[in-house]
Design a protein around this motif. Structure first.
Motif: not given
Length: 271
Positions: A37-38, A25, A226-229, A34, A23, A222, A74, A232
């Protein structure tokens, strides 16, 4: 067609590059953004991997993380099992702009990419070899202002290969070229890849370019579920059609539709 990250036909099983839960940010004036991610991906040695996605999806950021021009917030990035912790000399970059030194000749620009410890005679042989490989042997003494845009990009590619990198990272390398020159550069990249023991990871906005060149195509974006910003990996595909690939081949057409749909573009018919 496959959704297995990093798979490439007939490629070695040991990955040259591995990303695990990566990840990134950014913080600007107290604001956190961000971008990635992941992201987990295994890139087999000597394969060609294309990264596609909408503008702002983090493609160039991911490429820079692989080469150590940035640090993940991350997760981990490794090459041949060794973590990437800073700019990694096992990698070489080439960008959309050739970024040649205008006061140096083509030959001297390529030589600029040689390892500092390179023996002079061996270095000169390597430069001659690369100029021959990219078709610029007759232009060794020319300066950047005396050559075309395609020649400048070939010089940039030869410079990136000068120290025989383990991983070649290309950020929109053909985006500024005219259509015919771009097609010639596609052939050149495949010829270089066949001749040089390197893994290629390149960013492109062009789905057809990815399908023509890559063993595996990675779609960044995106995840709407998912609500994650942060972007991925939405999917990966690995064409089974051998190169050179025919744009009219049923698999090529089907994968083109599939990748465009993953990018939010839905075609009703082939034009």
């Amino acid at each position: 067609m496959t959704d297995t990250p990093g798979a490439a036909p007939h490629a070695p099983t040991v990955p040259a590059v591995e990303l695990s839960g990566v990840g990134r940010t950014f913080e600007t004036r107290g604001q956190r953004r961000r971008v990635l991610r992941d992201v987990s991906l295994r890139i087999p040695a000597r394969s060609i991997v294309a990264i596609i996605g909408a503008s702002g999806s983090g493609k160039s950021t991911l490429l820079r993380l692989i080469g150590g021009l940035g640090k993940p917030s991350d997760g981990t990035v490794s090459i041949d099992g060794t973590p990437v912790v800073a700019y990694d000399r096992r990698c070489a970059f080439a960008f959309q702009e050739p970024r040649l030194l205008p006061w140096r000749t083509v030959e001297r620009n390529v030589a600029y990419g040689l390892p500092r410890s390179q023996d002079r005679e061996a270095g000169a042989r390597r430069v001659r070899e690369l100029l021959g490989l990219v078709g610029l042997a007759d232009f060794a003494g020319h300066r950047p202002r005396q050559i075309s845009g395609g020649m400048a990009q070939r010089t940039s590619l030869a410079r990136a290969l000068a120290r025989t990198p383990r991983v070649l990272l290309l950020d929109e390398p053909f985006g500024a070229l005219d259509a015919l020159t771009r097609l010639r550069m596609h052939d050149l990249l495949l010829d270089v890849h066949a001749a040089e023991p390197t893994t290629v990871v390149f960013v492109t906005h062009d789905v057809d370019e990815a399908l023509v060149l890559a063993d595996t195509i990675v779609v960044l974006g995106h995840d709407e579920s998912s609500d994650e910003p942060g972007a991925t990996i939405l999917r990966t595909v690995s064409p089974e059609q051998p190169r050179p690939r025919d744009h009219a081949h049923p698999e090529f057409v089907a994968l083109r539709h599939e990748l465009l749909a993953a990018l939010g573009v839905h075609l009703h018919s082939e034009i």
